[in-house]
Design a protein around this motif. Structure first.
Motif: not given
Length: 260
Positions: A161, A165, A175, A178-180, A183, A194, A220, A224, A227
């Motif tokens: 990505s 984001l 953020y 969307y990251l979740r 993933s 990223l 960030v 990460l 998650e």
């Protein structure tokens, strides 16, 4: 301009060609070469060279109609599936993959890759491989549970990505949400790569200013890890470009894998 009036990438129209011209072209007035091209290319090349990031399927979920970050990946994945939220970006990419008249010129990025990898003699082969691998460009809706409905994507070995984001998120919660969602498209143990801008609040395309969510490297990393990712590599580079088109402070590359 009041930040509240900035446009949003996923909600407003954006000229995909102007975006490329401003930040990724080989034009003499384009000052973002070191940050937007060289840094990502070197970072990705080094990450893939380690040899443990590879597989059948790579998903790319990135801003605009970017191609340069996929040149290294094509050597390590059989298929690259590109997800885009805008029809204009899909048309721009298809124009390039189909070698149509008027397609954006990415030859300078291919040359950077070939030079960094020490394979300048394979420059033409590099572009052929990327085009061959990147035959699936799919429209997605970030707000749907299945972003590519009715298409159901196979679990990916790796996700890349780039610059997305921060463009779609209004705050930290956005953020992470969307990251979740991204993933969940990974296989267990899959890799997430990223590329982003730190401390950015806006970027300009043509006459329009677009919102960017400003975050730090600490944020960030924690996002990460929260998650379920283990960070394998992280590199920052302070801004080198002099321009008022955007106000980012640094660029960041993170390679991580999912421990779930």
């Amino acid at each position: 301009m009041d930040p509240c009036t900035y446009k949003r990438y996923h909600k407003h129209d954006q000229d995909s060609r102007q975006y490329l011209d401003h930040y990724f072209s080989d034009k003499s007035q384009m000052v973002f070469g070191e940050d937007a091209l060289i840094f990502p290319i070197k970072s990705l090349t080094n990450a893939f060279a380690a040899g443990h990031i590879k597989g059948d399927i790579l998903l790319d979920i990135s801003h605009g109609s970017l191609v340069h970050h996929l040149y290294s990946a094509c050597e390590f994945f059989k298929h690259m599936i590109v997800l885009k939220i805008k029809d204009r970006c899909i048309l721009e990419l298809k124009r390039w993959t189909d070698k149509r008249t008027g397609a954006f010129h990415w030859g300078h990025a291919a040359k950077h890759h070939a030079d960094i990898e020490g394979k300048s003699h394979q420059l033409e082969d590099k572009e052929v491989k990327v085009r061959s691998a990147m035959q699936h460009v799919v429209k997605c809706d970030l707000e749907k549970e299945n972003m590519t409905k009715p298409i159901v994507l196979p679990p990916a070995d790796c996700i890349i990505s780039t610059l997305l984001l921060e463009a779609i998120s209004k705050d930290q919660d956005d953020y992470i949400r969307y990251l979740r969602k991204f993933s969940r498209l990974l296989k267990p143990g899959g890799h997430f790569m990223l590329l982003g801008c730190l401390g950015e609040t806006y970027y300009t395309v043509g006459r329009d200013k677009f919102h960017a969510f400003s975050y730090s490297d600490d944020f960030v990393r924690k996002a990460l890890e929260g998650e379920g990712f283990i960070i394998d590599h992280c590199k920052l580079q302070k801004r080198t470009a002099v321009s008022d088109l955007t106000d980012y402070k640094a660029v960041i590359f993170i390679a991580a894998h999912n421990k779930k």
